[in-house]
Design a protein around this motif. Structure first.
Motif, PDB file in Angstrom:
ATOM      1  N   ALA A  19       9.530  -1.755  -5.140  1.00  0.00           N
ATOM      2  CA  ALA A  19      10.125  -2.960  -4.549  1.00  0.00           C
ATOM      3  C   ALA A  19      11.624  -3.056  -4.839  1.00  0.00           C
ATOM      4  O   ALA A  19      12.374  -3.675  -4.084  1.00  0.00           O
ATOM      5  CB  ALA A  19       9.406  -4.196  -5.072  1.00  0.00           C
ATOM      6  N   ARG A  31       6.788  -3.126   2.910  1.00  0.00           N
ATOM      7  CA  ARG A  31       5.617  -4.009   2.964  1.00  0.00           C
ATOM      8  C   ARG A  31       4.537  -3.324   2.154  1.00  0.00           C
ATOM      9  O   ARG A  31       4.190  -2.178   2.427  1.00  0.00           O
ATOM     10  CB  ARG A  31       5.115  -4.157   4.405  1.00  0.00           C
ATOM     11  CG  ARG A  31       6.159  -4.710   5.345  1.00  0.00           C
ATOM     12  CD  ARG A  31       5.698  -4.532   6.782  1.00  0.00           C
ATOM     13  NE  ARG A  31       4.690  -5.524   7.125  1.00  0.00           N
ATOM     14  CZ  ARG A  31       4.991  -6.695   7.665  1.00  0.00           C
ATOM     15  NH1 ARG A  31       6.241  -7.007   7.914  1.00  0.00           N
ATOM     16  NH2 ARG A  31       4.049  -7.545   7.951  1.00  0.00           N
ATOM     17  N   LEU A  32       4.006  -4.006   1.171  1.00  0.00           N
ATOM     18  CA  LEU A  32       3.016  -3.393   0.282  1.00  0.00           C
ATOM     19  C   LEU A  32       1.620  -3.907   0.596  1.00  0.00           C
ATOM     20  O   LEU A  32       1.398  -5.124   0.701  1.00  0.00           O
ATOM     21  CB  LEU A  32       3.334  -3.727  -1.176  1.00  0.00           C
ATOM     22  CG  LEU A  32       4.505  -2.991  -1.820  1.00  0.00           C
ATOM     23  CD1 LEU A  32       4.778  -3.575  -3.206  1.00  0.00           C
ATOM     24  CD2 LEU A  32       4.231  -1.492  -1.913  1.00  0.00           C
ATOM     25  N   LEU A  51       5.601  -9.851  -8.508  1.00  0.00           N
ATOM     26  CA  LEU A  51       6.533  -9.271  -7.527  1.00  0.00           C
ATOM     27  C   LEU A  51       7.279 -10.401  -6.808  1.00  0.00           C
ATOM     28  O   LEU A  51       8.496 -10.325  -6.585  1.00  0.00           O
ATOM     29  CB  LEU A  51       5.775  -8.407  -6.510  1.00  0.00           C
ATOM     30  CG  LEU A  51       5.359  -7.024  -7.010  1.00  0.00           C
ATOM     31  CD1 LEU A  51       4.324  -6.406  -6.071  1.00  0.00           C
ATOM     32  CD2 LEU A  51       6.574  -6.088  -7.114  1.00  0.00           C
ATOM     33  N   PHE A  56      12.609  -9.703  -4.919  1.00  0.00           N
ATOM     34  CA  PHE A  56      13.292  -8.484  -4.463  1.00  0.00           C
ATOM     35  C   PHE A  56      13.718  -8.640  -2.993  1.00  0.00           C
ATOM     36  O   PHE A  56      12.887  -8.988  -2.141  1.00  0.00           O
ATOM     37  CB  PHE A  56      12.344  -7.282  -4.559  1.00  0.00           C
ATOM     38  CG  PHE A  56      12.077  -6.801  -5.956  1.00  0.00           C
ATOM     39  CD1 PHE A  56      13.091  -6.239  -6.720  1.00  0.00           C
ATOM     40  CD2 PHE A  56      10.806  -6.883  -6.503  1.00  0.00           C
ATOM     41  CE1 PHE A  56      12.836  -5.768  -8.005  1.00  0.00           C
ATOM     42  CE2 PHE A  56      10.544  -6.416  -7.786  1.00  0.00           C
ATOM     43  CZ  PHE A  56      11.561  -5.862  -8.533  1.00  0.00           C
ATOM     44  N   LEU A  59      11.538  -6.465  -0.534  1.00  0.00           N
ATOM     45  CA  LEU A  59      10.080  -6.630  -0.442  1.00  0.00           C
ATOM     46  C   LEU A  59       9.744  -7.723   0.570  1.00  0.00           C
ATOM     47  O   LEU A  59       9.979  -8.911   0.329  1.00  0.00           O
ATOM     48  CB  LEU A  59       9.512  -6.977  -1.819  1.00  0.00           C
ATOM     49  CG  LEU A  59       7.984  -7.008  -1.886  1.00  0.00           C
ATOM     50  CD1 LEU A  59       7.384  -5.666  -1.466  1.00  0.00           C
ATOM     51  CD2 LEU A  59       7.529  -7.370  -3.289  1.00  0.00           C
ATOM     52  N   VAL A  62       3.440  -8.682   0.629  1.00  0.00           N
ATOM     53  CA  VAL A  62       2.457  -8.046  -0.260  1.00  0.00           C
ATOM     54  C   VAL A  62       1.087  -8.610   0.087  1.00  0.00           C
ATOM     55  O   VAL A  62       0.913  -9.820   0.178  1.00  0.00           O
ATOM     56  CB  VAL A  62       2.725  -8.354  -1.761  1.00  0.00           C
ATOM     57  CG1 VAL A  62       1.749  -7.565  -2.636  1.00  0.00           C
ATOM     58  CG2 VAL A  62       4.150  -8.030  -2.136  1.00  0.00           C
TER      59      VAL A  62
END
Ligand code: NAI
Length: 327
Positions: A19, A31-32, A51, A56, A59, A62
């Motif tokens: 991130a 994109r997580l 996160l 971040f 980022l 999530v």
């Protein structure tokens, strides 16, 4: 990007660096999607909360899920970290079977729903064979898109060499880890260079001659690198985590950005006599489009014997998985 086992230790060390831009650079939003088994979902959710608290810039999203088809949907990068650890009384065959039951379905889901340019790296052990299983299960995805992590072993070898020579790791090039990510691996400096000169000559100068260098290689360097994971557990009381996450970052970063030489386990096309389809660690380079084996290097008799022993172990793992119909 999808990270499996995201609620575990390596996941926790990895997510924040991704991130922060360490893997894909500071211009690439991320994109997580975090895949866990139901017992691990809370851990991954906790990491997702943290996160968010890092705010971040890169980022964008999530999502935590226990459904591989949700996790891999549209993914261009898949980091397969989650695996079944060896439990009490578990034989090697049981471990291979349990992980085949994870990496087969995950590979299939990648084939069904991931982006057409997907690349996957397997970290979860036994990493090489898990990668072979995932690749074989991912319909329509070329086997070259799957690799297994031996960058940690590579970095350990560079670290040991730099240490004995008292140089910066950045001055070391041309190190190779051959074979399986296991104690049979062969870390090799025969083609390595240090500050422009052959590493073997530099080692001989440092340890008192060519014979002493050979003893250092056989009795210190190779076993220490191959057993470094056990050493970390003994000293730290827990397995390698930050260094493993760092190796994942560097593996993906260098594959995408390009590198002249590192080590990674990739599907063999018969290079160096390794049976086709085994996911074996080789010296590799990348022009940004994926790791390719650096061919044409000489292995002396001792090196060849070590490499063969490690490849034999990979063959045995493959045969054990084949025997239960998983490959
Ligand atoms: P860990 O046990 O802390 O975390 C593993 C996580 O994976 C757990 O949260 C677990 O719930 C999850 N998981 C298990 N099955 C899953 C599945 N089917 N789908 C999604 N998630 C699943 O372990 P750690 O320390 O994070 O290590 C992860 C793996 O990486 C282990 O297999 C370890 O042996 C391996 N490893 C590999 C290295 C390499 O160089 N290739 C280096 C260090 C570790």
């Amino acid at each position: 990007m999808t990270v499996t086992g995201a609620g575990g230790q390596i996941g926790y060390a990895l997510l924040f660096r991704i991130a922060a831009g360490d893997m894909l650079g500071s211009a690439q939003p991320v994109r997580l999607r975090l895949l866990e088994i139901p017992q691990g979902v809370r851990g991954a959710e906790g990491a997702a909360l943290e996160l968010q608290d890092c705010a971040f810039d890169l980022l964008h999203d999530v999502e935590v899920t226990d459904d591989p088809h949700v996790a891999f949907a549209g993914a261009s990068i898949a980091l397969l970290v989650g695996a079944r650890p060896r439990g009490p009384g578990m034989e090697r065959g049981d471990l291979l079977a349990a992980n085949a039951g994870i990496f087969g379905p995950q590979g299939a889901a990648i084939g069904e729903v991931a982006a057409s340019d997907v690349r996957a790296v397997v970290v979860g052990n036994p990493a090489n064979t898990n990668a072979a299983i995932a690749a074989a299960s991912a319909a329509g995805v070329p086997a070259e898109r799957f690799s297994a992590l031996t960058r940690l072993d590579h970095n350990r070898a560079v670290g040991q060499l730099a240490s004995v020579l008292d140089v910066s790791p950045g001055e070391v090039s041309g190190v190779t880890v051959w074979g399986n990510h296991s104690a049979t691996q062969f870390p090799d400096i025969a083609h390595a260079r240090v500050a422009g000169r052959p590493a073997l000559d530099a080692v001989a100068d440092a340890v008192g001659g060519a014979d002493a260098a050979r003893i250092w290689l056989d009795e210190e360097f190779v076993p220490r690198v191959a057993r470094r994971g056990a050493e970390i557990i003994e000293v730290r009381g827990s397995s390698s985590v930050a260094s493993a996450a760092n190796a994942v970052i560097e593996h993906v970063r260098d594959e995408r950005a390009g590198t002249a030489w590192t080590s990674a386990a990739v599907a063999s096309h018969g290079e160096y006599g390794v049976p086709e389809g085994l996911v074996c660690s080789f010296p590799v380079r990348s022009d940004g489009s994926g790791y390719r084996v650096i061919e044409g290097l000489d292995l002396d008799d001792r090196g060849r014997a070590r490499f063969t022993a490690s490849v034999d172990e990979l063959v045995a793992e493959r045969d054990a998985v084949r025997a239960i119909g998983k490959l």
